[in-house]
Design an enzyme around this catalytic site. Sequence first.
Site, PDB file in Angstrom:
ATOM      1  N   MET A  68     100.330  99.714  31.409  1.00  0.00           N
ATOM      2  CA  MET A  68      99.134  99.964  30.063  1.00  0.00           C
ATOM      3  C   MET A  68      97.755 100.802  31.459  1.00  0.00           C
ATOM      4  O   MET A  68      97.364 100.344  30.898  1.00  0.00           O
ATOM      5  CB  MET A  68      99.052  98.199  30.207  1.00  0.00           C
ATOM      6  CG  MET A  68     100.272  98.128  28.926  1.00  0.00           C
ATOM      7  SD  MET A  68      99.537  96.467  27.741  1.00  0.00           S
ATOM      8  CE  MET A  68     100.671  95.573  28.914  1.00  0.00           C
ATOM      9  N   HIS A  69      98.184  99.599  32.798  1.00  0.00           N
ATOM     10  CA  HIS A  69      97.268  99.762  33.372  1.00  0.00           C
ATOM     11  C   HIS A  69      96.890 101.444  33.506  1.00  0.00           C
ATOM     12  O   HIS A  69      95.321 102.228  33.616  1.00  0.00           O
ATOM     13  CB  HIS A  69      96.957  99.184  34.916  1.00  0.00           C
ATOM     14  CG  HIS A  69      96.302  97.856  34.982  1.00  0.00           C
ATOM     15  ND1 HIS A  69      96.499  97.062  35.868  1.00  0.00           N
ATOM     16  CD2 HIS A  69      96.413  96.725  33.816  1.00  0.00           C
ATOM     17  CE1 HIS A  69      96.071  95.782  35.350  1.00  0.00           C
ATOM     18  NE2 HIS A  69      95.783  95.939  34.399  1.00  0.00           N
ATOM     19  N   GLU A  70      98.293 102.227  34.217  1.00  0.00           N
ATOM     20  CA  GLU A  70      97.183 103.446  33.922  1.00  0.00           C
ATOM     21  C   GLU A  70      97.354 104.277  32.530  1.00  0.00           C
ATOM     22  O   GLU A  70      96.335 105.253  32.537  1.00  0.00           O
ATOM     23  CB  GLU A  70      98.849 104.607  34.361  1.00  0.00           C
ATOM     24  CG  GLU A  70      99.367 104.411  35.352  1.00  0.00           C
ATOM     25  CD  GLU A  70      99.337 104.771  36.862  1.00  0.00           C
ATOM     26  OE1 GLU A  70      98.600 105.564  36.415  1.00  0.00           O
ATOM     27  OE2 GLU A  70      98.798 104.166  37.194  1.00  0.00           O
ATOM     28  N   PHE A 112      93.276 101.065  32.574  1.00  0.00           N
ATOM     29  CA  PHE A 112      91.846 101.120  33.868  1.00  0.00           C
ATOM     30  C   PHE A 112      91.059 102.404  34.637  1.00  0.00           C
ATOM     31  O   PHE A 112      90.313 102.302  35.048  1.00  0.00           O
ATOM     32  CB  PHE A 112      92.803 100.672  35.238  1.00  0.00           C
ATOM     33  CG  PHE A 112      92.335  99.430  35.898  1.00  0.00           C
ATOM     34  CD1 PHE A 112      91.323  99.322  36.582  1.00  0.00           C
ATOM     35  CD2 PHE A 112      93.197  98.361  36.064  1.00  0.00           C
ATOM     36  CE1 PHE A 112      90.653  97.964  36.492  1.00  0.00           C
ATOM     37  CE2 PHE A 112      92.659  97.038  36.700  1.00  0.00           C
ATOM     38  CZ  PHE A 112      91.755  96.644  37.376  1.00  0.00           C
TER      39      PHE A 112
END
Length: 249
Positions: free
Chosen positions: A229-231, A234
């Site tokens: 999800m960070h990929e 973010f």
Amino acid sequence: MSEPVVELREMEPGIIQVKMQDRVHKNAFSEGLIQGLISAFEVIQNNSQYKVVILTGYDSYFASGGTQEGLLNIQQGKTKFTDDNIYSLALDCKIPVIAAMQGHGIGGGFVMGLFADFVVLSRESIYTTNFMKYGFTPGMGGTFIVPQKLGFSLGQELLMNAGNYRGADLEKRGVPYPVLPRQEVMGYALELARELAEKPRHSLITLKDHLVAPLREQLPRVIEQELIMHEKTFHQAEVKERITQLYGS
């Protein structure tokens, strides 16, 4: 001589306190605080006399989550929150950990506290999982432990709206933890620690292993999902703007 950023103190036989006191960064995850916590829990793991840990902060701060520099480094792809695993120190600790959150618990700081076996909150303090305020999805196992410990509905609300909640607000919402005036938090935690320290150490370790086994088992998969999800979330330009403009507000 200046005080250490993380102080380890045996309060009574079998009861060890880990006190976070990075006054410069208000207990945000500075390099000093991160390394201090990792070292403290290593000492605890290697000591066969300790039976219970009290993890606490100083004055009105428990732990404040990522530093602005740290968040920008993740945003720019230089680091990941998994580079230094402090989020599950309490969960991985052999003996029971009490998070005496006498002060504000912000972002990853609040999440870290929720990985403890026992949690004590203060009425005056602010508790928030404010990741989405900056536009990125939560990390540090927050998507797992917040709903797990606070209940799905309230956990989802905290994670998605990223709002600030006083301990008194969370008490009204029915959190399953004692919520006390700030000056009473440590006293309550110490009484609880004394009750635990009366038990045989081997039995405490054996029971904790059994009770937290499902959490320890599920966490690595959750961390993988959070990194995915960070990929996706973010590295947006808007996130960089938000971290630059809103941090600390």
